[in-house]
Design an enzyme around this catalytic site. Structure first.
Site, PDB file in Angstrom:
ATOM      1  N   GLU A 233      55.872  -7.631  44.851  1.00 40.28           N
ATOM      2  CA  GLU A 233      56.215  -8.327  46.094  1.00 40.28           C
ATOM      3  C   GLU A 233      55.175  -8.075  47.176  1.00 40.28           C
ATOM      4  OE1 GLU A 233      58.015  -9.089  50.027  1.00 40.28           O
ATOM      5  OE2 GLU A 233      57.196  -7.218  49.234  1.00 40.28           O
ATOM      6  N   GLU A 234      54.694  -6.845  47.269  1.00 45.52           N
ATOM      7  CA  GLU A 234      53.767  -6.499  48.348  1.00 45.52           C
ATOM      8  C   GLU A 234      52.411  -7.186  48.213  1.00 45.52           C
ATOM      9  OE1 GLU A 234      54.640  -5.248  50.935  1.00 45.52           O
ATOM     10  OE2 GLU A 234      56.328  -3.901  50.615  1.00 45.52           O
ATOM     11  N   ASP A 254      65.619  -7.065  51.574  1.00 45.88           N
ATOM     12  CA  ASP A 254      64.334  -6.483  51.966  1.00 45.88           C
ATOM     13  C   ASP A 254      64.416  -5.973  53.399  1.00 45.88           C
ATOM     14  OD1 ASP A 254      61.617  -5.774  51.774  1.00 45.88           O
ATOM     15  OD2 ASP A 254      61.109  -7.629  50.738  1.00 45.88           O
ATOM     16  N   HIS A 334      55.937  -1.156  57.530  1.00 46.31           N
ATOM     17  CA  HIS A 334      54.622  -0.897  56.922  1.00 46.31           C
ATOM     18  C   HIS A 334      53.835   0.146  57.706  1.00 46.31           C
ATOM     19  CE1 HIS A 334      54.049  -4.538  54.028  1.00 46.31           C
ATOM     20  NE2 HIS A 334      55.241  -3.982  53.912  1.00 46.31           N
TER      21      HIS A 334
END
Length: 399
Positions: A233-234, A254, A334
């Site tokens: 996904e990243e 998420d 993040h």
């Protein structure tokens, strides 16, 4: 005990299980591209619940809770275990390492991070720390503050007596080796969870806890519920493969963006109405909001600008399904991430209620397409009660 098909109701949640699974997930390094260990862990957790799983060639894990119907459409919950991280780009003449980022994240938050460097020797893991090129205040004085921010402005100091490229090679380090940022997880007495990689390890823990609640209560989901755990996904691939063809609704779980200008909160669940790719499905999002409202789940709606998730990859790959995104509020996504146990509890309960609820359009969505006149739009997005007619809607009949 005979499983029952539920009238949706809140279920008892094992929050101790959620916290244990979350911490254990966080302690398993899993930057995109190096995720075998974490997938094995998730598979073992599912097996302990009596849920078998399979793995695709590309590493995505698939499992399901069967529903009562043998035919018709299913739903899927999608989470990802891969995280942001780094890869050795170059061995430097000073015995340090230049990094290439994995996933989208700023080098600002990499500075000072403790890391593990994974060589091809599985029995040897080397530690290190990410430092700016000008790291010594006693050497550079104000130059430390004047240095720019970027991946070309940092390097990994290796925790071994090495001072040149030959020394790095002797350690077995080479370009392409994975570098994982240590999470340093903490749960505070006030319920805050602080760690790198809450995106999406906290989402995985919430989903596993929801599935456990269903199993513990002996509840059969209203619709067969597939679980897809992705590992890219990243880096944008996400749920581009691995979805069952019978899936009519996909809900990604998420991180939600808790930041100035956003409505997401760390202590609440979030329903994303749209992101950087576009709006989520009108009908599914409103249905999720209605479920939360009916059962007193603390849910806020939000729209994310610089964001994409597993479902974006699924839609781009041709998934023929309604898509939505539920999240847990995360401050400093993040970066130095933080969420709250209460937000994870609200999210987990909403997932339990959703799993006990039918599809938005169970009859219509049983097939991939149908007659326009039969589409049940009046219930949620009203059109003319007379149904489709010739000529543009809204143009008056000249007669």
């Amino acid at each position: 005990m005979t499983a029952r098909t539920p009238v949706p109701a809140p279920l008892k949640l094992d929050m101790d299980y959620l916290q244990q699974v979350l911490i254990e997930l966080l302690e398993i390094p899993s930057p995109s591209g190096r995720t075998d260990h974490v997938q094995q862990y998730v598979g073992e957790r599912l097996f302990a619940l009596g849920i078998r799983s399979t793995l695709t060639r590309r590493g995505a894990l698939s499992a399901c809770l069967p529903g009562p119907r043998e035919t018709g459409a299913d739903r899927a919950i999608v989470v990802h275990t891969d995280t942001i991280g780094g890869m050795v780009k170059r061995l430097k003449e000073n015995g340090r390492l230049e990094l290439n980022q994995i996933g989208t994240h700023s080098a600002r938050f990499a500075e000072g991070a403790h890391v593990r460097i994974f060589t091809d020797d599985l029995d040897r893991v080397i530690t290190g720390q990410v430092l700016p090129l000008k790291a010594s205040g006693h050497r550079y004085n104000e130059g430390v503050d004047l240095q720019g921010i970027g991946w070309e402005q940092v390097e990994v100091r290796v925790d071994e007596p090495v001072h040149d490229i030959a020394g790095l090679r002797a350690l077995g380090i080479d370009a392409g080796d994975f570098v994982a940022f240590l999470p340093n997880p903490q749960i505070t007495p006030s319920g805050y969870v602080k760690s790198r990689h809450l995106d999406d390890k906290a989402g995985v823990a919430a989903v596993l806890t929801a599935f456990k609640a269903m199993v513990d209560a002996g509840v059969t989901p209203a619709v067969t519920a597939h679980l897809l755990v992705t590992v890219t996904e990243e880096i944008g691939h996400g749920a581009s493969h691995g979805l069952d063809p019978d899936v009519a609704e996909i809900v990604s779980v998420d991180a939600a963006v808790a930041a100035p200008g956003q409505q997401s909160r760390e202590d609440a669940a979030t329903l994303a109405m749209g992101d950087g790719v576009g709006p989520f499905d009108y009908h599914l999002t409103r249905n999720l909001a209605a479920i939360a409202r009916e059962h007193g789940v603390d849910l806020v709606r939000d729209v994310f600008e610089y964001y994409r998730s597993d479902v974006a990859a699924a839609v781009e790959a041709g998934a023929h399904a309604r898509v939505a995104l539920l999240g847990f509020g995360v401050d400093a996504t993040h970066g130095h991430e933080r969420t709250h146990i209460e937000g994870l509890r609200q999210l987990t309960q909403l997932l339990c209620l959703y799993l006990q609820s039918d599809l938005v359009f169970p009859e219509w969505d049983a097939e991939p397409e149908g007659i326009l006149a039969d589409f049940p739009s009046l219930a949620v997005q009203p059109a003319s009660e007379d149904g489709p007619r010739e000529g543009p809607i809204g143009i008056a009949d000249p007669s």
